[in-house]
Scaffold this active site. Structure first.
Site, PDB file in Angstrom:
ATOM      1  CE  LYS A  53      -3.793  -2.426   2.180  1.00  0.00           C
ATOM      2  NZ  LYS A  53      -4.469  -2.848   3.419  1.00  0.00           N
ATOM      3  CD  GLN A  97      -3.281  -4.480   6.529  1.00  0.00           C
ATOM      4  OE1 GLN A  97      -3.176  -3.528   5.779  1.00  0.00           O
ATOM      5  NE2 GLN A  97      -3.912  -5.595   6.177  1.00  0.00           N
ATOM      6  CG  ASP A 120      -9.445   0.068   4.552  1.00  0.00           C
ATOM      7  OD1 ASP A 120      -9.273  -0.190   3.343  1.00  0.00           O
ATOM      8  OD2 ASP A 120      -8.691  -0.347   5.455  1.00  0.00           O
TER       9      ASP A 120
END
Ligand code: NAP
Length: 287
Positions: A53, A97, A120
């Site tokens: 990422k 994460q 997200d």
């Protein structure tokens, strides 16, 4: 012969190229997009995902900031970091994460992220907006799947869509997106009775259950579009390679379109994270 491949890698590259002028325009106005990635623990797969990422951000002209913590970090420390990032004008997107260390409450941590920075799309406010069809940050993996369908001219309207898996990050938002696009949606899970019978009705079949090669040719309607979200590492005695939830070789013979693993949904997921971060920066810049 077999069905045509949906090349997620090529589509991802094409989309990422198109991001460059947008990030350059934002940077020229002093609004370079910024993404903060929080990682708690030493899970090797998570470390790879975070590195990928961060590298993708660099390549797209997005500023990235990594906040790494050991697995025993107190939840309060993470919450304090998220609060600081929520208030930081250089940061437009915040990503935690997953999975988090066991002592943490995932919902509390994810919902500490300001919805305007929830790139997200995992915040309850984002998922609620998605279900209601309101503008929101769409979770990256199902968003990437919709982009792949669009790129191949597949309009879900009126089609039977069957999703295997009902997680909050893939299955449920996938169902909402396909329903919003007027598909007739069935969601299967571990308690579904006669799952193959449901799967065989699908014009669009999305496998997101995390079981290697679960979907076989006999579960697929001839001509169906098959999207394989699964990422599974095979044991060393089977070669140790990555494989999806679909038995690619046999299903390819039946499907009209199919995503490979790797090179299918995976590259699109990171691409949609970049897209959401750029969009967050554009919203902040008042576009
Ligand atoms: P998850 O949270 O473990 O959810 C799995 C879902 O599949 C659950 O709803 C579960 O049902 C269902 N399921 C499990 N075994 C089943 C079975 N035998 N029959 C029917 N349903 C079954 O997984 P996830 O986070 O959604 O991820 C799914 C897969 O996608 C994993 O392989 C993951 O690595 C991959 N993934 C890939 C990307 C990407 O970028 N390509 C992104 C995210 C995830 P219950 O709800 O009844 O337990």
């Amino acid at each position: 012969m077999g069905g045509q491949l949906i090349d997620g890698k090529a589509l991802a590259e094409e989309l990422r190229e198109a991001f460059k002028p947008r990030t350059a325009a934002l940077a020229a106005k002093g609004h370079r997009p910024g993404l903060a990635v929080i990682l708690a623990g030493e899970d090797p797969a998570s470390q790879v995902y975070v590195r990928n990422k961060v590298n993708a951000c660099e390549a797209a002209g997005i500023f990235s900031l990594e906040a790494r913590y050991s697995a025993d970090v107190p939840q309060e420390t993470l919450l304090a970091k998220i609060a600081a990032l929520n208030a930081d004008p250089a940061i437009h997107g915040i990503l935690v994460q997953l999975p988090l260390p066991r002592h943490m409450d995932e919902k509390t941590v994810l919902e500490a992220i300001s919805p305007e920075k929830d790139v997200d799309g995992f915040h309850a406010a984002s998922l609620g907006a998605l279900v209601q069809g309101h503008p929101c940050f769409i979770p990256c993996t199902p968003h990437g799947v919709m982009k792949m369908l669009e790129a191949h001219g597949i309009d879900p309207s009126g089609k039977e869509a069957v999703i295997i898996g009902r997680s909050s990050i893939v299955g449920k938002p996938m169902a909402a997106l396909l329903l919003n696009a007027n598909a007739t949606v069935t969601v299967c899970h571990s308690k579904t009775l006669d799952l193959p019978a449901h799967a065989r009705r699908a014009d669009i079949l999305v496998a997101a259950l995390g079981k290697p090669r679960f979907v076989t040719a006999s579960m697929v309607k001839p001509g169906a579009v098959v999207i394989d979200v699964g990422i599974n590492r095979l044991p060393p005695e089977e070669g140790g390679k990555l494989c999806g939830d679909v038995d690619f070789e046999s299903v390819r013979e039946v499907a009209s379109l199919i995503t490979p693993v790797p090179g299918g949904v995976g590259p699109m997921t990171i691409t949609m994270l970049l897209a959401n971060t750029i969009e967050a920066a554009e919203r902040r810049a008042g576009k």
